[in-house]
Design a protein around this motif. Structure first.
Motif, short mmCIF file in Angstrom:
data_model
loop_
_atom_site.label_atom_id
_atom_site.label_comp_id
_atom_site.label_asym_id
_atom_site.label_seq_id
_atom_site.Cartn_x
_atom_site.Cartn_y
_atom_site.Cartn_z
N GLU A 42 0.83 -1.21 0.00
CA GLU A 42 0.00 0.00 0.00
C GLU A 42 0.86 1.26 0.00
O GLU A 42 0.55 2.24 -0.67
N SER A 43 1.96 1.20 0.72
CA SER A 43 2.87 2.34 0.79
C SER A 43 3.50 2.66 -0.56
O SER A 43 3.51 3.81 -0.99
N LYS A 45 2.43 1.72 -3.51
CA LYS A 45 1.40 2.07 -4.49
C LYS A 45 1.06 3.55 -4.44
O LYS A 45 0.63 4.13 -5.43
N SER A 46 1.26 4.17 -3.27
CA SER A 46 0.93 5.59 -3.12
C SER A 46 2.04 6.51 -3.62
O SER A 46 1.84 7.72 -3.70
#
Length: 84
Positions: A42-43, A45-46
């Motif tokens: 998630e990190s 991807k941001s």
């Protein structure tokens, strides 16, 4: 160092970074200090595309610091290793 990222999509770069991270935490995961694989994904991807490229270059630089002279790896080498 000029490295060519043009052969790879953002998704491929993310996958390679994630595969490397999963490998690195496999035997040495500390929940007090390390993100879980899901949190890491998630990190990254941001991140912007430029930031992802910088992360990969930092990883390559760290690998190259541990190589013998003349045995440095390129973006292509990195991607061949971690994009599966």
């Amino acid at each position: 160092m000029i490295d060519d990222f043009s052969d790879y999509t953002k998704e491929q770069l993310i996958a390679a970074l994630q595969n490397e991270y999963v490998y690195l935490i496999h035997d040495d995961f500390d929940p007090e200090e390390d993100m879980s694989a899901e949190e890491h994904l998630e990190s990254i991807k941001s991140l912007t595309l430029e930031s992802i490229k910088e992360e990969i270059l930092e990883s390559i630089e760290a690998d190259n610091d541990n190589q013998d002279d003349g045995d440095s790896i390129s973006v292509s080498d990195y991607m061949n290793r971690w994009l599966y």
